[in-house]
Design a protein around this motif. Structure first.
Motif, PDB file in Angstrom:
ATOM      1  N   LEU A   9       0.905  -1.157   0.056  1.00 26.75           N
ATOM      2  CA  LEU A   9      -0.080  -0.053  -0.039  1.00 26.75           C
ATOM      3  C   LEU A   9       0.850   1.059   0.073  1.00 26.75           C
TER       4      LEU A   9
ATOM      5  N   LEU B  18      -4.236  -2.145  -2.049  1.00 26.10           N
ATOM      6  CA  LEU B  18      -5.492  -1.191  -1.886  1.00 26.10           C
ATOM      7  C   LEU B  18      -5.536  -1.070  -3.313  1.00 26.10           C
ATOM      8  N   GLU B  19      -6.932  -0.814  -3.655  1.00 23.46           N
ATOM      9  CA  GLU B  19      -7.186  -0.532  -5.069  1.00 23.46           C
ATOM     10  C   GLU B  19      -6.454   0.720  -5.714  1.00 23.46           C
TER      11      GLU B  19
ATOM     12  N   GLY C 225      -8.773   2.901   0.294  1.00 24.04           N
ATOM     13  CA  GLY C 225      -8.545   3.220   1.637  1.00 24.04           C
ATOM     14  C   GLY C 225      -9.730   4.137   2.103  1.00 24.04           C
TER      15      GLY C 225
ATOM     16  N   GLY D 269     -10.609   0.193   2.825  1.00 26.98           N
ATOM     17  CA  GLY D 269      -9.404  -0.645   2.568  1.00 26.98           C
ATOM     18  C   GLY D 269      -8.419  -0.809   3.746  1.00 26.98           C
ATOM     19  N   LEU D 270      -8.142   0.350   4.220  1.00 22.73           N
ATOM     20  CA  LEU D 270      -7.252   0.546   5.079  1.00 22.73           C
ATOM     21  C   LEU D 270      -7.490  -0.328   6.479  1.00 22.73           C
TER      22      LEU D 270
ATOM     23  N   LEU E 183      -7.403  -4.069   5.367  1.00 20.30           N
ATOM     24  CA  LEU E 183      -6.000  -4.565   5.280  1.00 20.30           C
ATOM     25  C   LEU E 183      -5.266  -4.547   6.848  1.00 20.30           C
TER      26      LEU E 183
END
Length: 100
Positions: free
Chosen positions: A15, A50-51, A75, A79-80, A83
């Motif tokens: 990331l 992450l995308e 994120g 997403g963060l 993860l």
């Protein structure tokens, strides 16, 4: 590394903040460019990205045909947190991330 037992491939999270992934000479692109041959030919990890990081790397011509990629939402869309949960709790299949 979890990749050793039972033949499962290692799992690596990648990331980068927006400022570190802008353009082909960004730190994130330089990192992947340097290690992509090792990822493809030696380690062959499952990459959790992450995308936004994934899309930025694709625009730089990186990882375009690398198959073991798990895309995590951006994120700003959790997403963060997702993860981070993978770091703390492990992956859905019980494996652990080997590197972030």
């Amino acid at each position: 590394m979890s990749g050793g037992a039972g033949g499962a491939r290692p799992a690596v999270a990648v990331l980068a903040s927006r400022s570190l992934r802008l353009g082909p000479d960004s730190p994130a692109a330089r990192f992947i460019r340097r290690f992509e041959p090792y990822f493809r030919e030696v380690l062959r990890p499952e990459l959790h990205l992450l995308e936004g990081t994934y899309r930025s790397l694709l625009r730089c011509g990186l990882l375009h045909d690398y198959e073991p990629v798990v895309r995590v939402p951006p994120g700003g869309e959790g997403g963060l947190v997702a993860l981070s949960d993978r770091v703390v709790s492990g992956l859905p299949d019980g494996r652990r991330l080997d590197a972030v």
